[in-house]
Design an enzyme around this catalytic site. Structure first.
Site, PDB file in Angstrom:
ATOM      1  N   ARG A 129       9.120  57.976   2.665  1.00 22.70           N
ATOM      2  CA  ARG A 129       9.447  56.691   2.035  1.00 22.70           C
ATOM      3  C   ARG A 129       9.399  56.771   0.510  1.00 22.70           C
ATOM      4  O   ARG A 129       8.625  57.543  -0.058  1.00 22.70           O
ATOM      5  CB  ARG A 129       8.491  55.607   2.572  1.00 22.70           C
ATOM      6  CG  ARG A 129       8.675  55.418   4.070  1.00 22.70           C
ATOM      7  CD  ARG A 129       7.752  54.385   4.641  1.00 22.70           C
ATOM      8  NE  ARG A 129       8.068  53.048   4.159  1.00 22.70           N
ATOM      9  CZ  ARG A 129       7.340  51.982   4.436  1.00 22.70           C
ATOM     10  NH1 ARG A 129       6.238  52.097   5.178  1.00 22.70           N
ATOM     11  NH2 ARG A 129       7.682  50.806   3.975  1.00 22.70           N
ATOM     12  N   SER A 174      10.275  43.003  -3.168  1.00 23.44           N
ATOM     13  CA  SER A 174       9.178  43.756  -2.560  1.00 23.44           C
ATOM     14  C   SER A 174       7.832  43.237  -3.030  1.00 23.44           C
ATOM     15  O   SER A 174       7.487  43.342  -4.213  1.00 23.44           O
ATOM     16  CB  SER A 174       9.296  45.247  -2.903  1.00 23.44           C
ATOM     17  OG  SER A 174       8.094  45.901  -2.544  1.00 23.44           O
ATOM     18  N   GLN A 176       5.124  44.623  -2.146  1.00 19.17           N
ATOM     19  CA  GLN A 176       4.300  45.799  -2.448  1.00 19.17           C
ATOM     20  C   GLN A 176       4.460  46.188  -3.911  1.00 19.17           C
ATOM     21  O   GLN A 176       3.471  46.501  -4.590  1.00 19.17           O
ATOM     22  CB  GLN A 176       4.701  46.965  -1.542  1.00 19.17           C
ATOM     23  CG  GLN A 176       4.352  46.716  -0.076  1.00 19.17           C
ATOM     24  CD  GLN A 176       4.852  47.801   0.844  1.00 19.17           C
ATOM     25  OE1 GLN A 176       5.495  48.765   0.410  1.00 19.17           O
ATOM     26  NE2 GLN A 176       4.570  47.660   2.132  1.00 19.17           N
ATOM     27  N   ASP A 326       9.780  41.706   8.106  1.00 16.23           N
ATOM     28  CA  ASP A 326       9.228  42.558   9.163  1.00 16.23           C
ATOM     29  C   ASP A 326       9.627  42.088  10.561  1.00 16.23           C
ATOM     30  O   ASP A 326       9.297  42.752  11.557  1.00 16.23           O
ATOM     31  CB  ASP A 326       7.696  42.593   9.061  1.00 16.23           C
ATOM     32  CG  ASP A 326       7.247  43.365   7.827  1.00 16.23           C
ATOM     33  OD1 ASP A 326       8.020  44.191   7.321  1.00 16.23           O
ATOM     34  OD2 ASP A 326       6.117  43.120   7.359  1.00 16.23           O
TER      35      ASP A 326
HETATM   36  C1  S3P Z   1       4.012  44.008   2.658  1.00 17.30           C
HETATM   37  C2  S3P Z   1       5.242  43.850   2.076  1.00 17.30           C
HETATM   38  C3  S3P Z   1       6.504  44.151   2.760  1.00 17.30           C
HETATM   39  C4  S3P Z   1       6.330  44.285   4.269  1.00 17.30           C
HETATM   40  C5  S3P Z   1       5.123  45.094   4.615  1.00 17.30           C
HETATM   41  C6  S3P Z   1       3.874  44.458   4.056  1.00 17.30           C
HETATM   42  C7  S3P Z   1       2.809  43.671   1.877  1.00 17.30           C
HETATM   43  O1  S3P Z   1       7.001  45.381   2.257  1.00 17.30           O
HETATM   44  O2  S3P Z   1       7.484  44.866   4.841  1.00 17.30           O
HETATM   45  O3  S3P Z   1       4.989  45.197   6.028  1.00 17.30           O
HETATM   46  O4  S3P Z   1       1.713  43.562   2.467  1.00 17.30           O
HETATM   47  O5  S3P Z   1       2.933  43.518   0.658  1.00 17.30           O
HETATM   48  P1  S3P Z   1       7.931  45.444   0.929  1.00 17.30           P
HETATM   49  O6  S3P Z   1       7.106  45.080  -0.227  1.00 17.30           O
HETATM   50  O7  S3P Z   1       8.381  46.875   0.879  1.00 17.30           O
HETATM   51  O8  S3P Z   1       9.046  44.482   1.202  1.00 17.30           O
END
Ligand code: S3P
Length: 447
Positions: A129, A174, A176, A326
């Site tokens: 990833r 995102s 994250q 998700d």
């Molecule tokens: C998450 C953000 C999402 C999600 C992941 C959990 C988080 O990812 O798909 O299961 O806890 O911040 P992305 O930030 O890549 O969209």
């Protein structure tokens, strides 16, 4: 750490009506953040309802490696003795985040503005990833990263000794990335600003405020803007983790497609940055009632009563994607049991999840007799109606928990059983998936 055990082949088959109460485990996103903010606080944070899935346990280990004391006291009951903002120690060993993109990306963010070096790795899924989406913004704070080609793990991050604050517009929707930047901003002087074009899940902002940071949020012409004042003293808190809406999605969808079902799913988050699936299912004709709406652990929650429903396909609005990112795998299963076509656009981020989820769902649906169309950014499922889904196929899960669980839900209402080549990744997010679903009347077995 996941991905090191033997694959677990699993199957599910047509079952009678589902009934009873589905108490799903704690929210994965909030569980990671509770451990991380606990580690960055002064004092002892107490957590109840922590998800004890492999992803979160890997984050707990990582926080220990950076110097926090993390202790389990009972089921879901944990404490974290934090080291304070800027107090991280340099880990002696490589940090293995297993299957968890959230774990590795948030932790890279929060060590990026400390004068320490850490090396990160993960399982076969995580090593594929992209990490550039985090190493690019942390470079602006002064951190350096050395990884494999394409910004892949294993990767070493050299934290900035003298970090500068940053203003950063996230190039993709995102949470994250947003969270990594905010966590890096904690140990930078002055204001760190993140602007996102589409609002993503806001647990980091909510929890930072709860731990005493000064965080403001405003909608501006450039987008959703979050401003953090750097170098706060975070103070240990008590965190009650609410149940995970992304896990609730599986029993909810199972009840909608299995004839005669009538179940309760208590305490499901109605946070508008997470509840897009429920809105979509209602638009498809799903009989979902939201009862006893209240606040738990700082999140709006409701008890869901879900009954089997005749569903029809819809076009899911693109702007809803972030609030249900998700949930597209299980939605594409539900769409197979609807009449008409379901169009899911603006979903390119699914290509860089635990697997390429557009490809994994497309191939698995086809293997079970469902016709689909796909392009880089779109998945279209041609519904076959309540009794029309053939099943009988084996789906490859590619170390992706949500692919495995989605196909197990499909088998409960398909004409023939549905199998997955490896259900072991389910333990990363929903370790009680099989007993919980089978307790409602599902027929999920290990072959
Ligand atoms: C998450 C953000 C999402 C999600 C992941 C959990 C988080 O990812 O798909 O299961 O806890 O911040 P992305 O930030 O890549 O969209």
């Amino acid at each position: 750490m996941s991905g090191h055990g033997d694959p677990i082949r699993m199957s599910s088959q047509k079952c009678g009506p589902l009934s009873g109460v589905a108490e799903v485990p704690g929210d994965k996103s909030i569980s990671h953040r509770a451990l991380i903010l606990g580690a960055l606080s002064v004092g002892e944070t107490k957590i109840t309802g922590l998800l004890e899935g492999e992803d979160v346990l890997d984050t707990a280990k990582a926080m220990r490696a950076f110097g926090a004391t993390v202790t389990q006291h009972g089921a879901g009951e944990w404490s974290v003795q934090g080291v304070g903002v800027g107090g991280f120690a340099e880990p002696e060993q490589v940090i293995d985040c297993g299957n968890s993109g959230t774990g590795v990306r948030l932790i890279m963010g929060c060590m990026a503005t400390s004068d320490i070096t850490a090396t990160f790795t993960g399982d076969g899924s995580l090593r594929k990833r992209p990490m550039g989406r985090v190493t690019d913004p942390i470079a602006l704070f002064g951190a350096q990263s050395y990884g494999r080609q394409g910004g892949r793990l294993p990767m070493t991050v050299v934290g900035a000794a003298d970090p500068a604050p940053v203003t950063y517009t996230t190039p993709m929707a995102s949470a994250q990335v947003k969270s990594a930047v905010l966590l890096a901003g904690l140990n930078a002087p002055g204001q760190t600003v993140v602007i996102e074009k589409v609002a993503t899940r806001d647990h980091t902002e909510r929890m930072l405020r709860g731990f005493g940071a000064d965080v403001t949020v405003e909608d501006t012409p450039e987008g959703h803007k979050i401003t953090l004042q750097g170098r706060p003293e975070l103070v240990a808190q008590t965190v009650a983790v609410p149940r995970d809406p992304s896990s609730a999605a599986f029993p909810v969808c199972a009840a909608l497609i299995v004839p005669g079902s009538d179940i309760m799913v208590p305490g499901v988050s109605q946070n508008p940055t997470r509840n897009g699936l429920f809105t979509t299912l209602k638009e498809m004709g799903g009989d979902i009632e939201f009862l006893n709406e209240r606040e738990e652990g700082g999140e709006p929650v409701a008890d869901l009563r879900v009954r089997h429903s005749a569903l029809h396909g819809i076009e899911v609005p693109e702007e809803r994607a972030a609030s249900m990112i998700d949930e597209y795998p299980v939605l594409s299963v539900v769409a197979a049991f609807a009449t008409g076509t379901t169009v899911m656009k603006g979903v390119h981020e699914l290509r860089v999840k635990e697997s390429d989820r557009i490809d994994a769902m497309a191939r698995g649906l086809e293997a079970n007799g469902v016709s689909i169309e796909e392009d880089e950014d779109t998945l279209i499922v041609h519904g076959m109606g309540q009794d029309g889904v053939p099943g009988g196929g084996v789906a490859a899960t590619h170390l992706d928990h949500r692919i495995a669980m989605s196909f197990m839900i499909m088998g409960l209402a398909a004409q023939k059983p549905v199998s997955v080549d490896d259900g072991s990744p389910i333990a990363t997010s929903f370790p009680i998936f099989e007993p919980l679903l089978n307790g409602l009347g599902a027929k999920i077995t290990r072959d």
